[in-house]
Design a protein around this motif. Structure first.
Motif, mmCIF file in Angstrom:
data_model
loop_
_atom_site.group_PDB
_atom_site.id
_atom_site.type_symbol
_atom_site.label_atom_id
_atom_site.label_comp_id
_atom_site.label_asym_id
_atom_site.label_seq_id
_atom_site.Cartn_x
_atom_site.Cartn_y
_atom_site.Cartn_z
ATOM 1 N N TYR A 140 -2.764 12.485 -6.503
ATOM 2 C CA TYR A 140 -3.498 11.530 -7.333
ATOM 3 C C TYR A 140 -2.788 11.336 -8.676
ATOM 4 O O TYR A 140 -2.632 10.196 -9.156
ATOM 5 C CB TYR A 140 -4.917 12.045 -7.538
ATOM 6 C CG TYR A 140 -5.725 11.271 -8.557
ATOM 7 C CD1 TYR A 140 -6.215 9.996 -8.274
ATOM 8 C CD2 TYR A 140 -5.994 11.819 -9.808
ATOM 9 C CE1 TYR A 140 -6.953 9.291 -9.206
ATOM 10 C CE2 TYR A 140 -6.736 11.124 -10.753
ATOM 11 C CZ TYR A 140 -7.209 9.856 -10.449
ATOM 12 O OH TYR A 140 -7.943 9.162 -11.384
ATOM 13 N N HIS B 87 -12.299 3.819 -4.187
ATOM 14 C CA HIS B 87 -12.361 2.375 -4.438
ATOM 15 C C HIS B 87 -10.975 1.765 -4.633
ATOM 16 O O HIS B 87 -10.847 0.679 -5.196
ATOM 17 C CB HIS B 87 -13.226 2.099 -5.666
ATOM 18 C CG HIS B 87 -14.609 2.677 -5.584
ATOM 19 N ND1 HIS B 87 -15.540 2.255 -4.653
ATOM 20 C CD2 HIS B 87 -15.218 3.666 -6.301
ATOM 21 C CE1 HIS B 87 -16.654 2.947 -4.811
ATOM 22 N NE2 HIS B 87 -16.486 3.810 -5.800
ATOM 23 N N ASP B 88 -9.948 2.466 -4.194
ATOM 24 C CA ASP B 88 -8.570 1.996 -4.376
ATOM 25 C C ASP B 88 -8.036 1.490 -3.039
ATOM 26 O O ASP B 88 -7.685 2.272 -2.152
ATOM 27 C CB ASP B 88 -7.701 3.136 -4.898
ATOM 28 C CG ASP B 88 -6.364 2.641 -5.427
ATOM 29 O OD1 ASP B 88 -5.928 1.559 -4.995
ATOM 30 O OD2 ASP B 88 -5.760 3.341 -6.259
ATOM 31 N N SER B 89 -7.964 0.179 -2.895
ATOM 32 C CA SER B 89 -7.501 -0.414 -1.633
ATOM 33 C C SER B 89 -5.989 -0.363 -1.495
ATOM 34 O O SER B 89 -5.454 -0.705 -0.438
ATOM 35 C CB SER B 89 -7.978 -1.865 -1.537
ATOM 36 O OG SER B 89 -7.480 -2.625 -2.635
ATOM 37 N N ASP B 90 -5.284 0.049 -2.552
ATOM 38 C CA ASP B 90 -3.822 0.119 -2.501
ATOM 39 C C ASP B 90 -3.314 1.439 -1.942
ATOM 40 O O ASP B 90 -2.104 1.642 -1.829
ATOM 41 C CB ASP B 90 -3.231 -0.081 -3.902
ATOM 42 C CG ASP B 90 -3.454 -1.492 -4.424
ATOM 43 O OD1 ASP B 90 -3.536 -2.407 -3.582
ATOM 44 O OD2 ASP B 90 -3.552 -1.672 -5.652
ATOM 45 N N VAL B 91 -4.219 2.343 -1.641
ATOM 46 C CA VAL B 91 -3.829 3.641 -1.086
ATOM 47 C C VAL B 91 -4.455 3.795 0.295
ATOM 48 O O VAL B 91 -5.664 3.622 0.465
ATOM 49 C CB VAL B 91 -4.285 4.804 -2.000
ATOM 50 C CG1 VAL B 91 -3.964 6.147 -1.339
ATOM 51 C CG2 VAL B 91 -3.607 4.708 -3.361
ATOM 52 N N LYS C 232 0.826 -1.200 0.000
ATOM 53 C CA LYS C 232 0.000 0.000 0.000
ATOM 54 C C LYS C 232 0.862 1.253 0.000
ATOM 55 O O LYS C 232 1.960 1.281 0.546
ATOM 56 C CB LYS C 232 -0.913 0.026 1.229
ATOM 57 C CG LYS C 232 -2.093 -0.920 1.153
ATOM 58 C CD LYS C 232 -3.029 -0.672 2.331
ATOM 59 C CE LYS C 232 -4.272 -1.558 2.227
ATOM 60 N NZ LYS C 232 -5.225 -1.287 3.324
ATOM 61 N N TYR D 176 -10.863 10.694 -4.655
ATOM 62 C CA TYR D 176 -10.004 10.153 -5.717
ATOM 63 C C TYR D 176 -9.730 8.658 -5.525
ATOM 64 O O TYR D 176 -9.684 7.895 -6.496
ATOM 65 C CB TYR D 176 -8.668 10.897 -5.754
ATOM 66 C CG TYR D 176 -8.743 12.312 -6.280
ATOM 67 C CD1 TYR D 176 -9.537 12.634 -7.374
ATOM 68 C CD2 TYR D 176 -7.999 13.339 -5.691
ATOM 69 C CE1 TYR D 176 -9.601 13.938 -7.856
ATOM 70 C CE2 TYR D 176 -8.058 14.639 -6.170
ATOM 71 C CZ TYR D 176 -8.858 14.925 -7.256
ATOM 72 O OH TYR D 176 -8.923 16.217 -7.737
ATOM 73 N N PHE D 177 -9.533 8.257 -4.267
ATOM 74 C CA PHE D 177 -9.132 6.869 -3.996
ATOM 75 C C PHE D 177 -10.237 6.099 -3.273
ATOM 76 O O PHE D 177 -9.975 5.196 -2.487
ATOM 77 C CB PHE D 177 -7.854 6.859 -3.154
ATOM 78 C CG PHE D 177 -6.679 7.516 -3.832
ATOM 79 C CD1 PHE D 177 -6.034 6.907 -4.903
ATOM 80 C CD2 PHE D 177 -6.223 8.754 -3.410
ATOM 81 C CE1 PHE D 177 -4.955 7.505 -5.528
ATOM 82 C CE2 PHE D 177 -5.140 9.369 -4.032
ATOM 83 C CZ PHE D 177 -4.509 8.746 -5.096
ATOM 84 N N LYS E 51 -1.212 7.814 -10.072
ATOM 85 C CA LYS E 51 -1.869 7.244 -11.249
ATOM 86 C C LYS E 51 -1.139 7.538 -12.558
ATOM 87 O O LYS E 51 -1.555 7.067 -13.625
ATOM 88 C CB LYS E 51 -3.302 7.767 -11.351
ATOM 89 C CG LYS E 51 -4.190 7.358 -10.180
ATOM 90 C CD LYS E 51 -4.317 5.846 -10.088
ATOM 91 C CE LYS E 51 -5.252 5.423 -8.961
ATOM 92 N NZ LYS E 51 -5.397 3.958 -8.851
#
Length: 450
Positions: free
Chosen positions: A350, A28-32, A3, A25-26, A354
């Motif tokens: 972000y 749905h992003d489980s890596d952040v 992460k 921005y994040f 990305k």
């Protein structure tokens, strides 16, 4: 660790706005992983702080719990002890109840805001009241009521006059709004004190510059000055505070002798028991003592709001020296600019993660407003100069919409409505003169949180 951790320091307008943007921005992003650190567990809506001091708005109605605003981020309530940009770690103080915490990060946003600037005047720092925190507003309100109670039965006319003389230092937003609200409160409250007449009450504004509300148009500044004088507020421009011992303010003229050799520097005094200092802010000591390059305490950043020597570290808000590309001058330390910088910093983080293109800071102010008491305000919007009750209505509409929670907006509306029909409460809450300092512990043992 796979992460990426983004650590945001500060729970003011800049820190909360940056965190909210990052959450969107994040989402749905489980890596952040997002982490927010603040010394308080609430966001203080500072534009309405003078109305808390005057008793128009209830104290809790202008504070919003951070956990109800930022729901994806992990929140830590704590005071920042040290920022290590080389090792990418931030250490929080411990207390008697908890251990210190060390937080690692991949990306850092510093939005620690500012503190009152006394410009090295130790006597003022010791005895003056300030208008920076929620506690300041509550303490000032108690002080005003205390002075009324003492003056009501005072038989010595000189002492009575000093009790009813209130001096505000600084004619910027905070000073003008505080003086206006304070005069409204004093005039409303005096009906309960039969031995205090309107002419007994003095509110004095001292300003080192030659104008009030610098940054506003000359027309609005003149309107403000004339309106305040008409209502009975004394305004002394080109005036510096030399000393304050709790009973007497020593002042001198601020005119440069080389520019006006005819005018001599003379000392004068004002007998008062209450001095409110709103004359400036400076970045917090944590920033001044950090490894970042600073200019007059503010961290130097590039056009992306990133610290040049430390990739992935962004500084926004009052503690950031951000240059307006349109004027070549630093952005002023206002909530409006802090939120604008927070949005740019969040987007650039972000973009870095990305692989998108960054944005440069290029923010143009939407305007500025100030409320000066008695349903009167001034507004400078889109090149238009608006003043009077229309500007007052615009001020209320704009700032009400900026409160992030609906339930708080409704509570403020109810407070404003009640103020139209009922007198303000003159009950004095016997609390401490100042916030008791927290016994922060510099413990060898810390909880090391990646």
């Amino acid at each position: 660790m796979t992460k990426k951790r983004i650590l945001v320091l500060g729970g003011g307008f800049a820190g909360v706005e940056c965190t909210r943007r990052l959450e969107s921005y994040f989402k749905h992003d489980s890596d952040v992983e997002l982490v927010l650190v603040s010394e308080d567990n609430f966001l203080l809506f500072t534009p309405m702080l003078p109305q808390v001091a005057s008793g128009m708005i209830e104290t809790r109605h202008i504070i919003i719990p951070i956990r109800t605003i930022c729901k994806k981020a992990t929140f830590y309530e704590g005071r920042v002890k040290n920022i290590d940009p080389y090792g990418k770690r931030v250490t929080l103080y411990g207390t008697n109840e908890k251990r210190g915490i060390s937080l690692g990060y991949d990306y850092l946003v510093v939005a620690l805001g500012s503190q009152t600037n006394f410009f090295g005047n130790q006597s003022v720092e010791t005895y003056a009241y300030t208008m920076k925190t929620l506690n300041d507003a509550v303490v000032l309100r108690n002080r005003i009521i205390d002075m009324l109670e003492q003056a009501e039965n005072e038989t010595d006319p000189i002492l009575k006059q000093s009790l009813l003389t209130f001096v505000v230092v600084g004619a910027g937003f905070a000073g003008i709004e505080t003086a206006g609200e304070m005069l409204d409160f004093l005039h409303d409250a005096k009906k309960h004190y039969p031995h205090i007449l309107e002419q007994d009450i003095r509110v004095i504004i001292l300003e080192a510059l030659s104008v009030v509300l610098p940054g506003f148009s000359d027309k609005l500044a003149k309107f403000t000055r004339d309106k305040l004088i008409q209502r009975g507020i004394e305004i002394r421009l080109n005036t510096l505070v030399v000393n304050f011992d709790g009973s007497e303010v020593i002042i001198k003229n601020a005119t440069d002798p080389s520019k006006n050799p005819v005018k001599e520097i003379t000392l004068d005094s004002i007998q008062t028991k209450t001095l409110i200092w709103t004359a400036g802010v400076t970045p917090v000591d944590t920033i001044k003592n950090s490894s970042f390059k600073t200019d007059r305490g503010r961290v130097i950043v590039n056009e992306y709001l990133e610290v040049p020597d430390f990739a992935g570290t962004f500084v926004v808000g009052d503690c950031s020296l951000t240059i307006d590309p349109n004027t070549g001058k630093p952005y002023p330390p206002t909530a409006q600019n802090a939120e604008a910088e927070a949005k740019i910093a969040a987007y650039n983080l972000y973009a870095d993660i990305k692989g998108h293109k960054r944005k440069k800071i290029d923010y143009v102010s939407k305007g500025q407003m100030a409320i000066i008491g008695k349903r009167t305000a001034i507004a400078q919007l889109g090149g238009l100069n608006i003043y009077g009750i229309i500007a007052w209505w615009i001020w209320r509409t704009v700032y009400l919409r900026k409160i992030p929670k609906l339930n708080k907006r409704l509570r403020v509306i109810l407070d404003w409505t009640a103020d139209l029909f009922f007198d303000r409460d003159i009950s004095r809450l016997k609390i401490i003169r100042r916030e008791q300092p927290v016994d922060y512990k510099e413990l060898d043992e810390v909880d090391d949180v990646w």
